[in-house]
Enzyme design. Sequence first.
Site, PDB file in Angstrom:
ATOM      1  N   ASN A 296     -10.221  -2.614   2.967  1.00 46.97           N
ATOM      2  CA  ASN A 296      -9.983  -2.624   1.530  1.00 46.97           C
ATOM      3  C   ASN A 296     -11.304  -2.414   0.795  1.00 46.97           C
ATOM      4  O   ASN A 296     -12.369  -2.447   1.418  1.00 46.97           O
ATOM      5  CB  ASN A 296      -9.411  -3.982   1.100  1.00 46.97           C
ATOM      6  CG  ASN A 296      -7.903  -4.092   1.336  1.00 46.97           C
ATOM      7  OD1 ASN A 296      -7.208  -3.083   1.479  1.00 46.97           O
ATOM      8  ND2 ASN A 296      -7.407  -5.301   1.385  1.00 46.97           N
TER       9      ASN A 296
ATOM     10  N   HIS B 295       0.830  -1.214   0.000  1.00 52.47           N
ATOM     11  CA  HIS B 295       0.000   0.000   0.000  1.00 52.47           C
ATOM     12  C   HIS B 295       0.865   1.265   0.000  1.00 52.47           C
ATOM     13  O   HIS B 295       0.541   2.259   0.647  1.00 52.47           O
ATOM     14  CB  HIS B 295      -0.956   0.016   1.202  1.00 52.47           C
ATOM     15  CG  HIS B 295      -1.988  -1.063   1.148  1.00 52.47           C
ATOM     16  ND1 HIS B 295      -3.236  -0.891   0.603  1.00 52.47           N
ATOM     17  CD2 HIS B 295      -1.944  -2.360   1.562  1.00 52.47           C
ATOM     18  CE1 HIS B 295      -3.936  -2.022   0.700  1.00 52.47           C
ATOM     19  NE2 HIS B 295      -3.169  -2.933   1.266  1.00 52.47           N
TER      20      HIS B 295
ATOM     21  N   HIS C  21      -3.087   1.481  12.253  1.00 53.45           N
ATOM     22  CA  HIS C  21      -2.734   0.361  13.110  1.00 53.45           C
ATOM     23  C   HIS C  21      -4.011  -0.239  13.680  1.00 53.45           C
ATOM     24  O   HIS C  21      -4.771   0.459  14.361  1.00 53.45           O
ATOM     25  CB  HIS C  21      -1.815   0.900  14.222  1.00 53.45           C
ATOM     26  CG  HIS C  21      -1.401  -0.118  15.215  1.00 53.45           C
ATOM     27  ND1 HIS C  21      -1.394  -1.459  14.945  1.00 53.45           N
ATOM     28  CD2 HIS C  21      -0.979   0.007  16.494  1.00 53.45           C
ATOM     29  CE1 HIS C  21      -0.982  -2.113  16.018  1.00 53.45           C
ATOM     30  NE2 HIS C  21      -0.733  -1.244  16.962  1.00 53.45           N
TER      31      HIS C  21
HETATM   32 FE1  HDD Z   1      -2.360  -4.709   5.547  1.00 52.37          FE
HETATM   33  C1  HDD Z   1      -0.849  -1.724   5.125  1.00 52.37           C
HETATM   34  C2  HDD Z   1      -5.314  -3.393   4.408  1.00 52.37           C
HETATM   35  C3  HDD Z   1      -3.814  -7.811   5.702  1.00 52.37           C
HETATM   36  C4  HDD Z   1       0.420  -5.921   7.002  1.00 52.37           C
HETATM   37  N1  HDD Z   1      -2.957  -2.913   4.869  1.00 52.37           N
HETATM   38  C5  HDD Z   1      -2.187  -1.797   4.793  1.00 52.37           C
HETATM   39  C6  HDD Z   1      -2.969  -0.706   4.322  1.00 52.37           C
HETATM   40  C7  HDD Z   1      -4.222  -1.176   4.109  1.00 52.37           C
HETATM   41  C8  HDD Z   1      -4.216  -2.562   4.468  1.00 52.37           C
HETATM   42  C9  HDD Z   1      -5.409  -0.394   3.610  1.00 52.37           C
HETATM   43  C10 HDD Z   1      -2.466   0.710   4.084  1.00 52.37           C
HETATM   44  C11 HDD Z   1      -2.776   1.597   5.249  1.00 52.37           C
HETATM   45  C12 HDD Z   1      -2.366   3.013   4.916  1.00 52.37           C
HETATM   46  O1  HDD Z   1      -3.045   3.642   4.110  1.00 52.37           O
HETATM   47  O2  HDD Z   1      -1.329   3.437   5.421  1.00 52.37           O
HETATM   48  N2  HDD Z   1      -4.170  -5.465   5.065  1.00 52.37           N
HETATM   49  C13 HDD Z   1      -5.281  -4.743   4.727  1.00 52.37           C
HETATM   50  C14 HDD Z   1      -6.434  -5.600   4.744  1.00 52.37           C
HETATM   51  C15 HDD Z   1      -6.014  -6.845   5.090  1.00 52.37           C
HETATM   52  C16 HDD Z   1      -4.589  -6.753   5.307  1.00 52.37           C
HETATM   53  C17 HDD Z   1      -7.857  -5.151   4.455  1.00 52.37           C
HETATM   54  C18 HDD Z   1      -6.799  -8.100   5.280  1.00 52.37           C
HETATM   55  C19 HDD Z   1      -7.983  -8.135   5.756  1.00 52.37           C
HETATM   56  N3  HDD Z   1      -1.790  -6.529   6.186  1.00 52.37           N
HETATM   57  C20 HDD Z   1      -2.543  -7.683   6.198  1.00 52.37           C
HETATM   58  C21 HDD Z   1      -1.807  -8.741   6.852  1.00 52.37           C
HETATM   59  C22 HDD Z   1      -0.614  -8.204   7.239  1.00 52.37           C
HETATM   60  C23 HDD Z   1      -0.621  -6.827   6.809  1.00 52.37           C
HETATM   61  C24 HDD Z   1      -2.321 -10.151   7.054  1.00 52.37           C
HETATM   62  C25 HDD Z   1       0.541  -8.835   7.951  1.00 52.37           C
HETATM   63  C26 HDD Z   1       0.453  -9.874   8.723  1.00 52.37           C
HETATM   64  N4  HDD Z   1      -0.503  -3.967   5.910  1.00 52.37           N
HETATM   65  C27 HDD Z   1       0.457  -4.645   6.572  1.00 52.37           C
HETATM   66  C28 HDD Z   1       1.659  -3.792   6.860  1.00 52.37           C
HETATM   67  C29 HDD Z   1       1.248  -2.423   6.258  1.00 52.37           C
HETATM   68  C30 HDD Z   1      -0.115  -2.705   5.703  1.00 52.37           C
HETATM   69  C31 HDD Z   1       2.935  -4.376   6.394  1.00 52.37           C
HETATM   70  C32 HDD Z   1       2.204  -1.790   5.279  1.00 52.37           C
HETATM   71  C33 HDD Z   1       2.314  -0.358   5.671  1.00 52.37           C
HETATM   72  C34 HDD Z   1       1.575  -0.255   6.883  1.00 52.37           C
HETATM   73  O3  HDD Z   1       1.081  -1.467   7.254  1.00 52.37           O
HETATM   74  O4  HDD Z   1       1.385   0.757   7.503  1.00 52.37           O
HETATM   75  O5  HDD Z   1       1.905  -3.707   8.209  1.00 52.37           O
END
Ligand code: HDD
Length: 726
Positions: A155, A82, A346
């Site tokens: 999402n 993202h 978060h």
């Molecule tokens: Fe995630 C970012 C949505 C599963 C780990 N995720 C991130 C963002 C969105 C989502 C919208 C961007 C937030 C922003 O605008 O800064 N992610 C989802 C949804 C999931 C999902 C709807 C399933 C239902 N994500 C998911 C899993 C993991 C992550 C299973 C790890 C175990 N996601 C992350 C992250 C991010 C992230 C690596 C990357 C940057 C951040 O968090 O801030 O931690």
Amino acid sequence: MAEQGKKGAGPEINAHSKIESLEPHREAPTDATLSTEHGVRVDSTDDSLKAGPRGPTLLEDFHLREKLSHFDRERIPERVVHARGSAAHGYFQVYEPMAEYTKAAFLQDPTARTPVFVRFSTASGSRGSADTVRDVRGFAVKFYTEEGNFDLVGNNIPVFFIQDGIKFPDVIHALKPEPDREIPQASSAHDTFWDFISLLPESTHMAMWLLSDRAVPRSFRMMEGFGVHTFRFVNAQGKSRFVKFHWKPLLGVHSLVLDEARKLAGKDPDFHRRDLWDAIERGHHPEYELGVQIIEEEDEFAFDFDLLDATKIVPEELVPVRRVGKLTLNRNPDNFFAETEQSAFHLSNIVPGIDFTDDPLLATRLFSYLDTQVYRLGSPNFAQIPINRPLVPVRNQHQEGFMQQRIKVGRVNYLPNSLAGGCPMMATPSMGAFTHHPERVLGLKARERSDTFKDPITQATLFWNSLSLPEKKHLIRAARFELASVASQEVRERMVARLGEVDAELGRLVAAGVGVAPPPGKPQPQAPGKGGQGAGKRSVAVSPALSMENTVKDTVESRLVAVLALDGFSGAELAAVRSALEAAGAHVQVVSASLGPIAGDDGSTVSADRTLLTAESVMFDAVFVPGGRASVVALSAMGEAVHFVNEAFKHCKAIGATGDAVDLLASTDIQGVALADARTAAPLLSDKGVVTSRDPAGLAPFSHELLRAIAQHRHWDREDIAQIPA
Ligand code: HDD
């Protein structure tokens, strides 16, 4: 129940003045002199300090050194997923108190406005990648509530690829550019992604959504949002119920077409970012209703799927979505980096009245987001960055760390203490303390997957069965595109076989486009809930709510309409149609051969907003060509103008022409396709979204019909017309 689809409820707040008083760190560079970071005023920033005009430059130049060394450190790591996103400020307002279900303070008072910051994103591409690629879109909302921040990080697709976050690095590695060649950027159309998906049956449902039109939204303002996981609502009496969160855009859910999305990725890679920014600047504030599906705890096992499985939806026909409030985005960020880039969402940011469930995907997210923020923003003090700060006081014994902004007074930084009178004290629930829902848990420690998670196909088939015919055709085309980009025959075969399990005809049709034999297809007959949990459980075979065909189609608000006009255009026709479009909320841009004034046939002038060099049909929702012989004759001779109309036709957009401009359509490929009789003197013709009128007195009914055609978004019945080459 509150009225649905409420527009602009309540008086407008002066967002800026309120926010400025809350945020003294928001500064505008007015009436100020240049200074160093330490406040010393600077007399020149054009020449470095030298020993004589031809140098050498002196190390003593503290302004030069500070300027360069700050510049050298301007970048921070982009989000690991993202990374590409755009955001806006706004507020949330509940329609009626939700006390029966949740004690969350921001869901009680219909007169209160909770400030929010919302970031939309793509998932796979890097920070500079194109907006319109096929991908899931992030929909992350930070509510700055009076009980602390609540982040709903969702999402635009209601399910996820995997059931357990331990596989998250794998799915993202497979999706991102391949590690040896760093190709392709922001695209799932490559071997590693489909290799992974074809080997992971649980991803099937999400893969279907990814192949659908949902993955190429027309606008962030025209897509749904989903919390994905099942959460809990907890009321003041401690009663817990399951809840699924939805965002329903008031403009409806609309998509681009594949060809258009791909062209836009090159011609305007910032298409969604620009759309969000411009809409807010023009006063078309994006609005989404918060929907909740509330499920009693007793019904935890009532469905033919597991509520804890993030690859499943709760069909709206089984549990209706109740619209409980509205989110309005009314202010663009002042600074992209400070706000959009540094915003840190978060899932553990939660408030009393909302709680987690045992969804294993959710559990892993509760770890990952905090971890990633500390790494990306460089310090556990990231919550002190203005955009992340809650509006309520923060009191704890956390100390030090990089970029600590607080100056904590006193010598007591531990608990329990007596020297500081035991402060800070513990809060009780009646004082607003968060208390975890006392869920009973019992189990043997094991790396296992519940049997109730083992039905990857039923809901993928439900999704397919719920699509309209055009949506099905688009999905087949998308699957052919994606899989035809995969070099490995084995991967293509495996994936086509899976699609055949979803639906035999789907598998057969995709196979025909990607050079593999038709798969055997889905075993028949298929009982709902094959995982064994289906018998006697609540299920549906079709869910109309899943089809974008059933979305809002009664508004043209904020739609972009191009008016093609050169000198000699019909002043009367342009003026009448333009004012009808604008009165209905559309945004009109005049596209001409060059910028500047153009002269109408009645002595009027209009100013061209764009030229045929900078504006292309893919950037607009509709096109209108007013008559005026000189304008029409010249446009008919211009390849760009003819292409503009052809391409708008190809992409199924509304097209209007009045007076002589009906003849322009004869120069395009439309003639003989949709407008067999366009050259007749019939006063008003409307066929497949192409609206024409030769009647100078009939501009009002023409405009009405054109507005109706634009509100339809797209006219899919044109899609089978092969003659249009654009
Ligand atoms: Fe995630 C970012 C949505 C599963 C780990 N995720 C991130 C963002 C969105 C989502 C919208 C961007 C937030 C922003 O605008 O800064 N992610 C989802 C949804 C999931 C999902 C709807 C399933 C239902 N994500 C998911 C899993 C993991 C992550 C299973 C790890 C175990 N996601 C992350 C992250 C991010 C992230 C690596 C990357 C940057 C951040 O968090 O801030 O931690």
